[in-house]
Structures are given as structure tokens and as C-alpha cells.
Design a protein around this motif. Sequence first.
Motif, PDB file in Angstrom:
ATOM      1  N   ARG A  14      18.950   5.459  24.072  1.00 12.68           N
ATOM      2  CA  ARG A  14      19.998   6.412  23.720  1.00 12.68           C
ATOM      3  C   ARG A  14      19.455   7.647  23.033  1.00 12.68           C
ATOM      4  O   ARG A  14      20.042   8.700  23.091  1.00 12.68           O
ATOM      5  CB  ARG A  14      21.002   5.725  22.773  1.00 12.68           C
ATOM      6  CG  ARG A  14      21.864   4.724  23.491  1.00 12.68           C
ATOM      7  CD  ARG A  14      23.201   5.362  23.817  1.00 12.68           C
ATOM      8  NE  ARG A  14      23.945   4.610  24.814  1.00 12.68           N
ATOM      9  CZ  ARG A  14      24.622   3.504  24.530  1.00 12.68           C
ATOM     10  NH1 ARG A  14      24.644   3.027  23.313  1.00 12.68           N
ATOM     11  NH2 ARG A  14      25.292   2.884  25.471  1.00 12.68           N
ATOM     12  N   GLN A  15      18.293   7.471  22.374  1.00 18.78           N
ATOM     13  CA  GLN A  15      17.815   8.567  21.527  1.00 18.78           C
ATOM     14  C   GLN A  15      17.592   9.847  22.319  1.00 18.78           C
ATOM     15  O   GLN A  15      17.982  10.929  21.889  1.00 18.78           O
ATOM     16  CB  GLN A  15      16.530   8.145  20.817  1.00 18.78           C
ATOM     17  CG  GLN A  15      16.807   7.210  19.665  1.00 18.78           C
ATOM     18  CD  GLN A  15      15.559   6.876  18.891  1.00 18.78           C
ATOM     19  OE1 GLN A  15      14.458   7.126  19.340  1.00 18.78           O
ATOM     20  NE2 GLN A  15      15.737   6.281  17.736  1.00 18.78           N
ATOM     21  N   VAL A  16      16.947   9.733  23.470  1.00 17.40           N
ATOM     22  CA  VAL A  16      16.642  10.934  24.241  1.00 17.40           C
ATOM     23  C   VAL A  16      17.935  11.630  24.660  1.00 17.40           C
ATOM     24  O   VAL A  16      18.063  12.850  24.577  1.00 17.40           O
ATOM     25  CB  VAL A  16      15.794  10.567  25.471  1.00 17.40           C
ATOM     26  CG1 VAL A  16      15.535  11.806  26.314  1.00 17.40           C
ATOM     27  CG2 VAL A  16      14.496   9.948  25.042  1.00 17.40           C
ATOM     28  N   PHE A  17      18.898  10.802  25.068  1.00 17.62           N
ATOM     29  CA  PHE A  17      20.170  11.362  25.523  1.00 17.62           C
ATOM     30  C   PHE A  17      20.900  12.078  24.393  1.00 17.62           C
ATOM     31  O   PHE A  17      21.314  13.233  24.523  1.00 17.62           O
ATOM     32  CB  PHE A  17      21.029  10.223  26.087  1.00 17.62           C
ATOM     33  CG  PHE A  17      22.283  10.689  26.756  1.00 17.62           C
ATOM     34  CD1 PHE A  17      22.234  11.289  28.000  1.00 17.62           C
ATOM     35  CD2 PHE A  17      23.511  10.536  26.132  1.00 17.62           C
ATOM     36  CE1 PHE A  17      23.387  11.716  28.620  1.00 17.62           C
ATOM     37  CE2 PHE A  17      24.670  10.969  26.743  1.00 17.62           C
ATOM     38  CZ  PHE A  17      24.601  11.556  27.991  1.00 17.62           C
ATOM     39  N   VAL A  18      21.015  11.375  23.273  1.00 22.85           N
ATOM     40  CA  VAL A  18      21.712  11.968  22.123  1.00 22.85           C
ATOM     41  C   VAL A  18      20.958  13.187  21.618  1.00 22.85           C
ATOM     42  O   VAL A  18      21.550  14.221  21.295  1.00 22.85           O
ATOM     43  CB  VAL A  18      21.895  10.912  21.016  1.00 22.85           C
ATOM     44  CG1 VAL A  18      22.411  11.561  19.746  1.00 22.85           C
ATOM     45  CG2 VAL A  18      22.842   9.832  21.479  1.00 22.85           C
ATOM     46  N   GLY A  19      19.627  13.058  21.581  1.00 18.72           N
ATOM     47  CA  GLY A  19      18.819  14.194  21.126  1.00 18.72           C
ATOM     48  C   GLY A  19      19.047  15.405  22.010  1.00 18.72           C
ATOM     49  O   GLY A  19      19.227  16.527  21.525  1.00 18.72           O
ATOM     50  N   ALA A  21      21.666  16.026  23.783  1.00 19.67           N
ATOM     51  CA  ALA A  21      23.013  16.540  23.531  1.00 19.67           C
ATOM     52  C   ALA A  21      23.019  17.433  22.297  1.00 19.67           C
ATOM     53  O   ALA A  21      23.611  18.515  22.294  1.00 19.67           O
ATOM     54  CB  ALA A  21      23.989  15.385  23.360  1.00 19.67           C
ATOM     55  N   LEU A  22      22.329  16.981  21.251  1.00 19.87           N
ATOM     56  CA  LEU A  22      22.302  17.780  20.023  1.00 19.87           C
ATOM     57  C   LEU A  22      21.578  19.102  20.256  1.00 19.87           C
ATOM     58  O   LEU A  22      22.012  20.156  19.782  1.00 19.87           O
ATOM     59  CB  LEU A  22      21.624  16.987  18.903  1.00 19.87           C
ATOM     60  CG  LEU A  22      22.559  16.023  18.179  1.00 19.87           C
ATOM     61  CD1 LEU A  22      21.765  15.038  17.352  1.00 19.87           C
ATOM     62  CD2 LEU A  22      23.501  16.803  17.269  1.00 19.87           C
TER      63      LEU A  22
ATOM     64  N   PHE B  47      32.004  18.980  22.363  1.00 21.83           N
ATOM     65  CA  PHE B  47      30.993  18.395  23.253  1.00 21.83           C
ATOM     66  C   PHE B  47      30.251  17.269  22.545  1.00 21.83           C
ATOM     67  O   PHE B  47      30.103  16.156  23.076  1.00 21.83           O
ATOM     68  CB  PHE B  47      30.030  19.503  23.684  1.00 21.83           C
ATOM     69  CG  PHE B  47      28.774  19.014  24.329  1.00 21.83           C
ATOM     70  CD1 PHE B  47      28.801  18.470  25.606  1.00 21.83           C
ATOM     71  CD2 PHE B  47      27.552  19.102  23.672  1.00 21.83           C
ATOM     72  CE1 PHE B  47      27.630  18.026  26.212  1.00 21.83           C
ATOM     73  CE2 PHE B  47      26.385  18.660  24.261  1.00 21.83           C
ATOM     74  CZ  PHE B  47      26.427  18.115  25.527  1.00 21.83           C
ATOM     75  N   LEU B  48      29.834  17.527  21.319  1.00 20.36           N
ATOM     76  CA  LEU B  48      29.113  16.487  20.572  1.00 20.36           C
ATOM     77  C   LEU B  48      30.016  15.287  20.314  1.00 20.36           C
ATOM     78  O   LEU B  48      29.576  14.129  20.375  1.00 20.36           O
ATOM     79  CB  LEU B  48      28.588  17.044  19.253  1.00 20.36           C
ATOM     80  CG  LEU B  48      27.331  17.879  19.360  1.00 20.36           C
ATOM     81  CD1 LEU B  48      26.879  18.319  17.970  1.00 20.36           C
ATOM     82  CD2 LEU B  48      26.212  17.098  20.040  1.00 20.36           C
TER      83      LEU B  48
ATOM     84  N   PHE D 112      12.381  10.343  17.189  1.00 23.16           N
ATOM     85  CA  PHE D 112      11.422  11.410  17.488  1.00 23.16           C
ATOM     86  C   PHE D 112      10.527  11.731  16.288  1.00 23.16           C
ATOM     87  O   PHE D 112      10.566  12.836  15.746  1.00 23.16           O
ATOM     88  CB  PHE D 112      12.140  12.701  17.908  1.00 23.16           C
ATOM     89  CG  PHE D 112      13.211  12.510  18.934  1.00 23.16           C
ATOM     90  CD1 PHE D 112      12.966  11.781  20.079  1.00 23.16           C
ATOM     91  CD2 PHE D 112      14.474  13.049  18.761  1.00 23.16           C
ATOM     92  CE1 PHE D 112      13.950  11.601  21.033  1.00 23.16           C
ATOM     93  CE2 PHE D 112      15.465  12.869  19.707  1.00 23.16           C
ATOM     94  CZ  PHE D 112      15.195  12.136  20.844  1.00 23.16           C
ATOM     95  N   VAL D 171      19.785  12.484  15.033  1.00 27.34           N
ATOM     96  CA  VAL D 171      19.676  11.456  16.077  1.00 27.34           C
ATOM     97  C   VAL D 171      19.455  10.090  15.450  1.00 27.34           C
ATOM     98  O   VAL D 171      20.010   9.082  15.916  1.00 27.34           O
ATOM     99  CB  VAL D 171      18.542  11.815  17.068  1.00 27.34           C
ATOM    100  CG1 VAL D 171      18.367  10.708  18.081  1.00 27.34           C
ATOM    101  CG2 VAL D 171      18.846  13.121  17.756  1.00 27.34           C
TER     102      VAL D 171
END
Lengths: 199, 382, 403, 538
Positions: A14-19, A21-22, B47-48, D112, D171
Motif C-alpha cells: 500500500r505504501q507506494v500507492f498511498v505515497g 497519491a500524496l 482526492f486524498l 520510504f 505515509v
Amino acid sequence: MLTLPPAPQPAPKRQVFVGTALVSAAATMLVGGMLAIWSQFRADAPFRESPRRGPIKDWMPKDIVVPEVAANMMLIAFFVVCVMAQWAVWSAKRNDRQHAGMALGMTLLMGLATLNAQLFIWSQMGVDVRGGAFNSMFYAITGVMTFLVIAGLVYTAVATFRYLGRGNSDVPTLSAHALYWYFLTAAFSAVWFVVYVQK
Amino acid sequence: MMITTSSKLLYGLGAGSLAAGFVWFVANEGQQLGSVMFAFLAVAFIFLGAIASYTRDGHVLSTDTAAHASSAASQKSVGRSLWPFGTAVSAGVTVVGLISSPGIFKVGVALLIAMLGEWMISNWAERASSSNEYNTKVRDYLVHPLELPVAGALLLAVIVLSFSRVFLALSKSVGAIVFAGMGALILFFGALIAVKRQANRRVVGAILGVLLLALAGTGVATALDGEREQLTEAAEEDHFAHRGCTEEKEYSDKKASRAVSMKSSILANVILTEDGQLYAEATGYPGQQSAITIQRSNPSTILFVNESSEARRMVLSYGKVVEDLGDGVERESALEACTSKVEKGGQQAVTVVVPKPSSASDEPFTITVPGVEGAKIDVFVP
Amino acid sequence: MKNPRRRFLSLAGAAAGLVAVAGCAKDAPQDTWQPAGPNAEMIDNLQRPVFLVAGIVGVIVFAAVAWVVFRYRDRGQAIPEQTHGKPAVEITLTVIPVLILIGVAIPTASTIFDLAKTDDTQMVINVTGQQWWWEYDYPAIGDNAAKYGLSQPIVTSGQLVIPENTKVLLRVTSRDVIHSYWIPKLNGKKDGVPGRVHLLRLEGSKPGIYAGQCTEFCGLSHSYMRMETIVLKRADFDAWVANQLAPYEAPAEGTLAKEGEALYIQQCSRCHQVNGLADAEGNLIVSAPEQYVVSGAAPNLTNLMTRNTFAGASWDLLTQECRDVVWKASADEFGAKYLAGVSADCLNQKDLREWLRNAPEKKPMYVDPTKLQETGGKYRGMPALGLTEDQIDALVAYLLERK
Amino acid sequence: MTSTETHHAAGAASSTDAPAIATWLTTADHKQVGRLFIGTGLVGLLGGLVLAVLVAFERIDAEGFQLLDSGSATQVLSAARLLLTFGAVAPLVMGLAVAIVPLQLGSRSIAFPRVAASGFWMWLTGLVLSVAAIIGNGGPSGGESEMVDLYLAASVVMVLGLALAALSIAVTGLTSRAPGMGLLRAPFFSWSSFVGSIALLMSLPVFIGTSVYLYVDHRYARAAFGGNFGVNNWVGWAISQPFTYVLAIPVLGFVLDAIPVLGRTRLAQRPAANVAVGLVSVAILASLTHRAVTLPWEGDGFFSGLGTKIADLLPFGLVNVIPLLGLLGVLGLTMLTLKSAKPMLAAPLPFAVLGLLMILLGAASHLLYTVEDAALGGTIFEAGSYVAVTFGTVLLAFGGLTYWGPKLWGRRIPDKAALPLALLGFVAAALGSLPYMIAGFADQPAGVVDGFAYSGPQELWNVVTTGAFALMLLVSLAFIGLAVRSFTAGEAAGDDPWDGTTLEWATSSPPPADNFSDLIVVGSEYPLADIKNSGKVG
């Protein structure tokens, strides 16, 4: 060829996706903030007489012509990129490495096409950066947009590399990658409307 | 549940931004900045919020034990890596380049690309398998063909540049001695290492490292100090360009005329013999000539060869020019092309364009060697 | 004709026949098969046997190809087994061409060396190409001065005049781009390269006019860059030299030519030179090429009317009638006819006047005002001077006296 | 839980044989990155305070004595604020968040980690270049054109670095919580760090975009943004209120986390606290409009011009009042909690309470500043608010260090030594801000150091603030000295020095490379208390 030893670590999906998005949201504010200032400058500009349309805002210098066909083509290319990026996700979810790879390649190609369109627009308009408020701000905002597109191309390259290097465990990365291109398309649509259409 | 905690926050902020944008639009007519800004803010927040809903806050249920092992919280940290630091430094270099010079900017961008590339590859390689050893191997397998040549080239560049700076700063004779000494030293160390085969790798590496640092340090120091006097003077004199006949300078480069392009287009060789005789060898004329012809308006290169025992120069006189300085004052100056002083055995070429025919001049056109009586070649320009 | 294929065949045949017949022209001024001097004969002696050998080889090859094409044409048979290599055939087919080429190479190399000899030179002439004409200057040094009476250098253009049976050495160079000097009946070609001097032997064994053309593409008016070499008997050549070196004779006061002289001084002397012409104060008027002209000086006009051509030998100064008299003269009479030069009756007024009226229209150059920026504001070649017809009359009258 | 596990073989390289400097340069461990932020932030704090003292000193004698010429005064002022806000407050707060949030969430690593590390180095590179540019006569109102360019470009890099760190934190908050830990169960420092990071991610890009405009315009055209003098008109919002509250959001969570633990009680109304922190983030609205949202009261009767009043009040209320309500909410909840508390006399407590009070003072005074009828616009009153908020945030950060420092270094700061520093720091903050507010009412202009005069003891106010800044400098020096000594040679802290309830106390002090040896499944807001109650950990 190397034979791979077993058991790669599972990646935090999920991290890559959420990152992404942010990052997209933050970049929305980057573009949005610049467009807001752009709009304000245009609103504050005095009126001048236009031979065709009566009084208009004296914002864009008279001798500058926006190559609208190129700008529209650029916008269309962005939509095509989105389709390609989504195609990569779709294929990867079905373990179709060939098509996923091809889709990623097409994404890269169409992304480069948008870049090419931008270069064309710059050279066609021939705006002198030292010429005034519109001129410098035009380059600032289109330059930032170009930077974001280059970041997208790098993202595509990384996603391709990771997908081809690691296989289908990286589907979430491809989804995130597609998300970024959706964002770019939305952002460019805004830039297109404000800078190239409204001017 | 679609409305998660964080999406409540994000939707709330989005709604707030939307409301603010609307209120702003109504209350501050003409102030587009706030309205547009808030509109984008609302879009970003909503969006978020949607993403947060979609990922359910990234929540892992305590009861969903199967998901625990793959949850983000259970992932160990990645190892140390130089690339994040390198990326930041590259960004700094790029920014400095943006302000100062395109060269530095390009170096910054190249560094940035290299760092990000390394970052990407090492990220991939670290997850290639569960074996660190193997991961390092695949990474090296992939990247060394790029890394090692570049690193080698950089190392070589440092060594070569340092060497050249050192030798440009030393005088010719001292340079020779230093070069010989260094060669002997390298030979000595090499022999030592060869004899003492069990020499500690670390010790040898440390010595080499210190030597490299010393060399680079000396290189930087000498570069800052500047080149030796003769070279700076010769550079100021600019012996690659003809500069008229006003001064006689000592340091001329005998090899300047050996540039291929010049030497391949010699119209005539003018030779001063040991016994003070001057003659010419011109293309198309057999034997020694006492007169030559130069085609009008054509750049023509004449090579002067000094075989006499003293340093001499060749002077080609082709008339004079009269300038009108106004108020009836005229200034007359001779048209001349000269080599600088050429030592015994040396040669130097001079390229000249003679625009007027010799018949239009009161004085004959000649090639002479100052200080040598009777050394004269007639020059005809049709 | 109904059958398009037959029609095509007959057209192609006609074209081929035309080409073949064109090669047989008897009176071709630039024919390489009609040598008129020892150098060209050396080349001719080489090219005839080589052409013969090449022709035989060519016929054999064409015949073999034709036979193979016919014999193995597609009749639906199976494709034969594709094998590689028959050493005996391959070696034979390698050795035979090698032997032929060696046979050709030996006389070729020997001819090349013969043509490059310079130690028997009797006269040296500088040849300078520029856009788009050739300048010849005869230096007054060495044998030129000692044996040919050149007490002063001679500068001329368009027509190179050399004595019969004399080993002339040309020092060929260029002022701007690469040109190439070629008189096919007298020798091979040689490039004129800026900054370099190339040597070319020239020797004519029969008095006459030998034409040539610049053979290195050199820009807009490359096709208008021609040259002619005149071979004169020794006595005629001496007369020519004496005439070239004769002092300037100003036109008589009150004549149209005198007006022309004034006009020449005013309009032409910036680029052109007439030796010995002086202004009112008695100062010699010398062309100032360094100030106004891109490619160096314009042609020297001192003895324009002794030459039969102008503007890079592109147009004749003689009318067709008078020209034929010179060109068709026998070897014995040629010298006298040539030295007669251009008389008022024979002058080709039409072309010369057109040239004076608007030179760039006749011979394209960079004088288009919109192109001036590209040349840094300098004209190349002769500009349109905007002369009136009266002025042209005067100039023609003046030039007619330049003999 | 006493974890004895030390180093996991993490990633490709093991950390044991690398030299110390290489360890710091290459680290991807969030605790180390956090410590880097904190350490450099403390250095930046000293630098900023020195400049602040210099400027305040310059103001004492408005007519005569001059250390700085009038041109460089603006530059030094900007430099002081740059160092205090982006060189001290931001890294201290972000450093704490980077180091502590993953521990609190029961995560083995930050999301990250290398991006976070890169964020630190970018921030540092950008900050160093910005300061270098100001020293080279660049920055706002700078005279050296290329140095102004450098300042603008470098500040983009600096802010980009902060944004990258914020991205990691956000994140982490959204994805890397221990199983069972919904966001409502997350500790408040984590929640507020998440909220603060989101707010930064939405606002810093606007700073970047504006700076790009400024850079291009200044370098090539100078047609639109007023050249070097326009810099602060366009990006000055990032070093003034209400953006300063946004930077303080994470440490509000420190107050909400530490006070119940130190008061041996539970926080009243947990969801209300979440909401209160969320409300503070509305402060970005007022920042992003690039100009103060002011309220023209005009003294009319309320009902006579109702439409106009509402048109003025609504935006004002939305963007200016709501953040203050959030801050008040945090204070209220804190007070409510303390009412039922039996607090231990620990150093973090006074830091938390006094720091929060200072921020509130600053925020409240700023609200006054934005009411046009108070006629404070353009006066030094604004500096008073700034000092209150900034120093308050610094105090909270100090408190966070005393609270979580033991976890990061394994040793604790002695309460006896730290307590007076909290009080002195509060005094310094109060004396550094209140006189400016008073002087603001007397119309001492902002942004200048010389050539002003007003009726009133103007020298007194400026002497007091100078002294207060100097005191703050001393307090900071003392605190840094104390922290360095304590964390290197102080009393061992133990894994759980405050008898905490959240997961950061569940691992060893200092934690091992991967924080936790086992994944902890969370069942309530107080996971460590649950574990203690179940008797697993003694």
C-alpha cells in the motif's frame, strides 16, 4: 542467465500507492498554486482594445500566438498515456508480462510525445522570457509542468524496470504509476485550460 | 466502512476548503487567487480522502492474522545507502549550477541522474532475493559495467590533471628531475611489493590512497599557484597568432608552425643558411630562388627556416598604408608580416594576405632578415 | 502505337542511339579523345588500351549475365541446392581480375608520374580560381623574365595564352572555394584549393583555342565558369606579350571613349584595374579589392579586347561571324586572327551591353539585396550598377580601346 | 517487554564495520535521520537566536547607533526568521516525528526510509545554500542579483526536503500502523504528525511554485513580482502566522501524549482531541492566500450593514478563527486532563504546558492583528506573535526531547536541571513577545531597525526583547549542553521511564535497528498498558 534463489521479501504494497497519491495531491497544489497566482495576475491586468473581440485583458502580449492544435494534441496524448498506463495494470493483474511490458513502453513513448509537444509549443510561441510578466510566468508554469512530466517518465522507467525485474509482485507499483499519470493528465488539463485556452 | 478516520479528516478539510473557496469567491470579488487556490485545495483533499477510503486507512485488522506478516508495519527497514545523500548533494550542485555556470549545472543534472539510477537499481537488487550476498552480486553484475569505467575514467582524470598541473608549474629542468624521481619511486615501491608478496592489502591500499591524495592535493595547490612564468608569458604573447612586428619576444613556440593544416599549405620556404645567404624554395620552381610570387588577396603561408647560428626573424614588407587622421594630418605605417625570433634550427610560419599588386607600390616588396646584410628576396604580387 | 511496351522499347532505343551519336561529334571543343598536346596524348595513350580491356571485360560480363538470365529463368523448376564455394572458380575469378588490374596499373602509374614531372618547366603561370572566373598571372621572374620577355607581370583572365610547344607549369589555387581547372584537350584536371598551390603541366602542340570548364561545383554560377587556353606560335606569343606590356594610351580628348574613361574611373575602378590609368592628379588608380569585393579582385581589364570572351569566358566578345573566323582558322593563320582582337565591327554588343546593364540577371550572383545580410553587406560578383544607356555607350567605347 | 535483540541484518549492508561518518551519511534508519534533523535543528536555533539578538539590539537605539545599515537589516531579519522557522522549528519538529512516529505506531520502519533520509540531506543542502546566499548579499532585499537567485532556488531545495520528510511521515501514519491500530487508536503525537504532514504537503508545494515564479521572474524579467524586494511579499507567509502554527501541529501531539502519562491519567475526550488537532491544520487556508485575511470592523452597528458584515466575517472566521479554536481545544483538553491528574514532577510537563500557552498567546494575538480596526498592520506587533508561536514551539520541541530523548539515546535528562530551563524559556518567550505587542500598539514599524519614533518608552520595549532573546539563546545553549551531556553520559533511562501506555515504550532504549523484534497486535488505545496488565511485561 542467473538462477534466482527463492523467496523475495514481500513488499509493503500500500505504501507506494498511498505515497504516490500524496505526491500527486502535493503536486496538485504546486500546479494549483501557480495557476491561482496566474489567474490573479490576469485578473489584475488592465484592459486593452482587441480589434476582434473588443476590450480584453492586457495580459498576453499581442504578438504571441498560442499553437492551439499542438496544445490540444498534447492534452489528447495525456489521455492516451492514461489508457496505456491502465492497460499495463490490467495486463499485469492477469500475469500477461508481454502486454504489460508493451503497455509500459507505450506509456513511455506517449509520455515522450507530450514532452515533444511541449518543446514544439515553446519553439512555436517563441516567447522571450525577459519580455514581461506573462512571459516569465509562462515559462515558470510550463517548466514546472514539464518537470512533473519528466518525473512521470522517470516513474515509468522505474516501474518498468521493477516490473520486468521482479514480476507480478509489483502490480501495486503499476497501479500507483497509473495514478500518477491520471494526476498529470488532470493537472495538465487545468494548465491547458488556464494557460492555453483562457490564456 | 467507507468513511475512515483519516478520510473524515481529509473530506472535512476538503469541504472546508470548498466552503472557503465559495465564501471567498462571493466575498472578495476579483480576488481570484484565493478562490482558485481553495478550489485546488478542495480537489486535493477530496482526492486524498478518496484514496484513504479506498485503502481503508491502510488498516490491518487485528483478527486478520494472515495479513500481519505482509503488513507494512512488519517490514524491516532497508539498509544503508549512499544514494539519498548523493541525490541531495546533486540537487545542491544543480542549483549552484543554475546560478553560476551551465557546466556545473550539467554536472549536477548528470549526477542527479546517476544517483537516482543507482538508487533505483539498488532498491531493486536488495529485494531480488532473500540472500544479501546474492543481491549484492546481481547489483554489481548489473551496474559494474557502467560504474567501473566511469569511476576509472574519473580516477584517471584526477591523476592526469594533477600530473599535468604539477608539471606545468615546475620549470622544465626541475620537471624532468621530478619525473625521473617519481618514476624511480614507483619502481622502487613496485619492486618492494613484488618482493614482499605477503604485504598487507590494506597497507598497500592505504599507501596508494595517501599517494593519490598527495598527488591530487599537490595538483590543486599547483593549479591555484599557476603555471610557470615562461608558459604564462608565452600564453600572453599568444604565439599562435601573428601579432605584427612591434616587439621581439623571447618565448616563441618552435612547434607552432608544425600544425598540420599550416604545414600542408606552405607557399614557399624561406631559408637562411649558416653563411648568411637567404633563398626561397617555392612550389613549382626548381631549385633556390631569389624571388617569389604571391598571389594577390590570397592567404599565403611562408615558412622561415633559420639555419644560421643566431636567433633571427623574417620580415615580409609589402608596402605601406597611409591613414588620413583628419586636419590634413596623415600617418604612414609600413605593412609588414614577421615571425618572432627563431633559434638556430627552428622554423616558424607566417600567413599573410597581400591585397595590392607590387606594381602599385612605390617600394618593392621584399623578404629580409634584420641583422643579416644583403639577405633579401624579391616578392612579386601581380 | 498500341503496345506500350514496344513504344517504350523504341523510345529507349532512340535515346540510346542519340547518346551514342552525341559521342561522335567531330567538332567537340571539350573532347577528351582529341588530344592537342603531349600531356593529353599521354593520357590518351593510356585510356585507349584501358578502355579496350574494360570494354572486352564488359562485353564478356554482359553476355554471361544475359546467358544466365535466359538459361536459368523461372520455368517453375525447383530451386537448385544452394551451395557455397567452388574454390577453383573463386580463385580463378579472383586471380584474373587481379592480373588485369596489374596490367592496367603499370602504365597508369607510369603516366601519373610522367604527368607530375616539373623539372623541365619552361614557363610558370599562376592560376587563381574564384567565383566565378579564372585569373591568370604571369610572374616576371625566372625564365619568364629571362627567356619570354616578361619584364613586368601580366595579369589577365578568361583566356590563358601560352606559346606553342612550351612546357608551361600552372600553379593552381583559389581565393574562395574549391575550383578545378581542366582543359580536356591539353591535360587532366587539377583542383584549385584555397591556401594551397597545385601544379598542372600544360603544353599545346598546335595553335588554336582549347576550351574547358570548372569541374568542381563551386556555387551558384558554377556553370558560367569557363576557360579557354590559347596556344600561339612563339612569334605570335611574343607579339602578344609586347602588346600586354605596352603603356596605357588614354582616349583622345572629346571622344565618347574619354567620357567612358571618366565613367570607368568613377564606377568601375573600385574593383577592376586598367594598368597605367591615372586620375586627374596623376596618381595611378589601383583596384582596391580588399575594401569592396568578397572574393578578391575583379578581372583586370587592361587588354580586355585582346581576349575574345568576358565574364568568366561565358560570353564571347566577338559576334558569331567573327568568332568563326578565329576558331576555324588554320594553325598558320590562327595567330594573326587571334591577335587582331575585337574590333568595333566584330564586337558582340548585345551580350556586353546586357552585362553592363544588369550583370546579376545574366549570371546569378549574391547581389539580391535581401541576401546582402548573408554576405555581410558585401557584393559577390558584378552588381547591377544602374547605368543609363548613354553611360553604357560611353563605357563600351572606352572598353573597345582596351586592346 | 524487554527486547534483547540488537541488530537485525537489514538490507544489503550491515552497519557494524562502516566508519562513523559513513554511517551518518548513508543511514536509512528513521531514528538516525530524526536525530540528524534534531541535531542540525538545534544548531540552526542557536544561529537564528544570535541573529534575532542582533536585530533586537539594533532596534534599541532607533536614531543613533547602527550596527547594520538599513539595507542589510531586512536581510538579517529574513535570515533570522529563515533560521528560526526553517532552520530550527521545522527540523526539530520533523526530526521528532521521523524518529518517534514509527515507534509509536509499532512499525519496524518508517515508510520510504531513504526518501526521508534524502529529505533531510536536501533540506540541509538547501538551508546551507540559502544561508550562504544571504551571507553573499542575497535573499529578500539582497543586493547581489545572482545571490538572490541562489536564495530562491536553494529555498526550493530546502522546502522540497521538508516535503519529502513529511511525505514519509504521512505515509507511515496512513499505512504502517501495527495490526489493530485504527487511526483513532494511534497516539496523538502520531495523529498530529500525520495531520501536520498532510498540511505541509498541501502548503509547501505552493511555496515551491511561488518560488519558481519568483526565480524565473527575478532571473530573467523582473517584471511581475517586484524583484528582490518582492520575495517576502510572495513567500513571506511561510515565515509568519498562521503558517507557524502548521509547523507546530506535530508537537501539539506531544502535549496530548505526555500530559496524561505524566499526570498518571487518561486523556479526556480522545476524539475531541483528534478533531482539535485537525482544526489547527485549517491554518494553511489563511497562509495560502498570500496575504493576510483581515477583518474590517469599521465600528458600524452590527445590524446596519449585515450583508457586508457577513461577507467579511465568514472568510475571516473560516480561515483565522478555526485554527485558534483548535488550539483552544487542545489547551482545554489538557486542562481537563490535568484537573484529574496526579502529575509527577517531570521536566516535559512544564515544557508542554508553558509552550502550549505561548503558542496560544501568539495565535490569539495574531487574531487581533488581523482585525483592521486594531490598526496593527505593518507594526512590530506581528513580530510579537511570531516570537510567541516560535518560541512556544521550541519549548514544546525541548519538551519532546526531554520526553522521548531517553528512548532515542537510552539516557535521560535530569528533571532538576531541565525544570528551571522550562521556566526560564517561558519567561524569555513572554518577554520576547509581549513588549513587541505593546510597541505595536504604539506603532513601532515592522521590518525596520532604525529611524522610528513613537510616544512611549520605546527603548525599554526593545531593551527588554533584546534581553529576552539573549535569555532564550542562553536557555537554548544550556539545554543543548544539558542534552548532550545527559544523552552521552547521563543516567540510564530504562525502556519505559515514564510508565507509558503507547508502543514506543515497548521496545528497548535505544531501540534496535528494526524497532521491534515481533509484530505487536493492538487491541486498544493503550496497547502497552494492555500488555502490562496482561502481565507479559514486567
